[in-house]
Design an enzyme around this catalytic site. Structure first.
Site, short mmCIF file in Angstrom:
data_model
loop_
_atom_site.label_atom_id
_atom_site.label_comp_id
_atom_site.label_asym_id
_atom_site.label_seq_id
_atom_site.Cartn_x
_atom_site.Cartn_y
_atom_site.Cartn_z
N ASN A 255 0.91 -1.24 -0.17
CA ASN A 255 -0.07 -0.03 0.13
C ASN A 255 0.92 1.00 -0.06
O ASN A 255 2.08 1.19 0.21
CB ASN A 255 -0.95 -0.17 1.23
CG ASN A 255 -0.33 0.21 2.63
OD1 ASN A 255 0.39 1.08 2.79
ND2 ASN A 255 -0.40 -0.71 3.46
N ASN B 249 -7.82 -7.55 10.25
CA ASN B 249 -7.86 -8.39 8.84
C ASN B 249 -7.79 -9.75 9.14
O ASN B 249 -7.74 -10.64 8.01
CB ASN B 249 -6.66 -8.00 8.19
CG ASN B 249 -6.65 -6.41 7.62
OD1 ASN B 249 -5.85 -5.65 7.76
ND2 ASN B 249 -7.78 -6.08 6.81
N ARG C 22 0.59 -11.42 2.73
CA ARG C 22 -0.26 -11.78 3.74
C ARG C 22 -0.97 -13.15 3.86
O ARG C 22 -1.79 -13.18 4.86
CB ARG C 22 -1.31 -10.48 3.90
CG ARG C 22 -0.58 -9.15 4.45
CD ARG C 22 -1.52 -8.24 4.74
NE ARG C 22 -1.76 -8.45 6.24
CZ ARG C 22 -2.49 -7.91 7.04
NH1 ARG C 22 -3.42 -6.60 6.50
NH2 ARG C 22 -3.01 -8.00 8.16
N ARG D 247 -8.81 -4.13 -1.98
CA ARG D 247 -8.47 -5.37 -1.53
C ARG D 247 -9.43 -6.50 -1.67
O ARG D 247 -9.26 -7.41 -1.95
CB ARG D 247 -8.07 -5.23 0.12
CG ARG D 247 -6.83 -4.34 0.29
CD ARG D 247 -5.83 -4.86 -0.44
NE ARG D 247 -4.46 -4.12 0.09
CZ ARG D 247 -3.72 -4.18 1.17
NH1 ARG D 247 -4.21 -4.87 2.27
NH2 ARG D 247 -2.56 -3.49 1.19
N HIS E 16 -8.44 0.20 2.24
CA HIS E 16 -9.45 -0.63 3.38
C HIS E 16 -10.57 0.50 3.87
O HIS E 16 -10.26 1.61 4.37
CB HIS E 16 -9.09 -1.25 4.65
CG HIS E 16 -8.23 -2.51 4.50
ND1 HIS E 16 -6.89 -2.61 5.17
CD2 HIS E 16 -8.40 -3.41 3.68
CE1 HIS E 16 -6.57 -3.79 4.69
NE2 HIS E 16 -7.32 -4.41 3.87
N ALA F 264 3.33 1.42 8.17
CA ALA F 264 2.68 0.20 7.32
C ALA F 264 1.25 0.36 6.89
O ALA F 264 0.71 -0.65 6.38
CB ALA F 264 2.81 -0.80 8.43
N CYS G 144 -7.26 -0.74 12.83
CA CYS G 144 -6.61 -1.83 12.31
C CYS G 144 -6.02 -2.95 13.21
O CYS G 144 -5.89 -4.07 12.82
CB CYS G 144 -5.56 -1.63 11.19
SG CYS G 144 -6.09 -0.08 9.90
N1 ARG Z 1 0.22 -3.14 5.84
C1 ARG Z 1 -1.25 -3.78 5.92
C2 ARG Z 1 -1.54 -3.88 4.74
O1 ARG Z 1 -1.37 -3.35 3.69
C3 ARG Z 1 -1.81 -2.84 6.62
C4 ARG Z 1 -3.24 -3.26 6.96
C5 ARG Z 1 -4.29 -2.34 7.79
N2 ARG Z 1 -5.36 -2.75 8.40
C6 ARG Z 1 -6.88 -2.35 7.89
N3 ARG Z 1 -7.54 -2.94 8.46
N4 ARG Z 1 -6.75 -1.16 7.43
O2 ARG Z 1 -2.55 -4.76 4.71
#
Ligand code: ARG
Length: 276
Positions: A24, A73, A92, A140, A169, A259, A265
């Site tokens: 991201n 997530n 992931r 996503r 997200h 991140a 999150c």
């Molecule tokens: N680095 C993670 C990703 O890109 C961050 C996730 C953040 N989670 C969220 N629920 N927004 O997946």
């Protein structure tokens, strides 16, 4: 009299947190730039604030899966069912078995969506004022996820298309609040989705945040009753939330912003629909 039970939240201590890859825009240029001690301190501060209002359960961080700290997530919880994530990015995907095992081991019925990407409570948020599930797609999660979730869970879903890569997200740009308000950043959504929100939520319940607040992850808030825990909010947003009856708790989470994540999150609500 039976004491009301506290909200339950799943978190993952950031034992192996780092930025090892780039999936991201927030991660770009941040590889190997995490200050581990600072991240640990920020996570503990968040944990402490949440613990005042909720019961926190922990899952152990598995080495080699740095983003596992973002338990939003892990999947989507609805009553006693957990719908585990199917990650868009293979970086992931290794988290799926660990979270699924945790759900099974903690008395959830696990029911996955087949043949599509879906990133759990990162992209699926229950409204607190009406029985509906907002489902984000476009970065996503797949567009089909909303229909599939409606069929699986028997809850009405409203798909919302995300169009700004910085808000990849749903929980980065929209937050349902306990009084039925919706705090959100409209420009993260396409025109039809902005109209869908306006059609469902009366204007006085729409808390529109500025780009500056959105970029500080103000929408990525943990809301427990009248408490709103977030990384940072402008004086204007704090005032607006205060007028609506909320107490705002800022807690710096900039190591996690590197991140692409923040307060919400780092949590997964386990008692859904909540008591709010
Ligand atoms: N680095 C993670 C990703 O890109 C961050 C996730 C953040 N989670 C969220 N629920 N927004 O997946």
């Amino acid at each position: 009299m039976i004491a009301p039970s506290r909200p339950r939240i799943l978190m993952c201590p950031p034992t192996h947190f780092s930025v090892d890859y780039d999936i991201n825009p927030w991660m770009t240029g941040n590889r190997d730039r995490i200050d581990q001690a600072r991240a640990q301190q920020q996570w503990e501060d968040l944990y402490r604030h949440i613990s005042h209002a909720a019961q926190v359960e922990l899952i152990e961080h598995v080495p080699g899966l740095p983003d596992m700290v973002f338990t939003a997530n892990a999947g989507l919880v609805y009553r006693d069912t957990a719908v585990p994530s199917r990650f868009r990015h293979e970086e992931r995907a290794g988290e799926e078995t660990h979270f699924t095992r945790w759900f099974s081991g903690n008395a959830f019925a696990v029911d996955a969506l087949d043949g599509m990407s879906f990133e759990g409570a990162g992209d699926a948020l229950l409204d607190r004022g009406q029985p509906l599930l907002w489902v984000g797609y476009g970065h996503r999660s797949d567009g089909h996820a909303a229909v599939a979730l409606q069929r699986l869970l028997g809850v009405e879903t409203v798909p919302l298309q995300l169009v700004d890569p910085r808000f990849y997200h749903l929980d980065t740009c929209l937050c349902p609040l306990s009084g039925g308000e919706l705090m959100y950043y409209p420009a993260a959504f396409d025109a039809a989705s902005q109209a869908a929100i306006a059609a469902r939520v009366p204007e006085d319940k729409r808390i529109v945040v500025s780009e500056e607040d959105a970029l500080a992850f103000a929408c990525n808030a943990v809301n427990l009753d009248d408490l709103v825990i977030l990384n940072r909010a402008s004086p204007a947003l704090r005032q607006r939330l205060g007028q609506a009856g909320y107490r705002v708790q800022e807690t710096p989470l900039d190591e996690f912003l590197k991140a692409g994540g923040s307060a919400k999150c780092l949590t997964l609500r386990l008692d859904e629909p909540g008591l709010n």
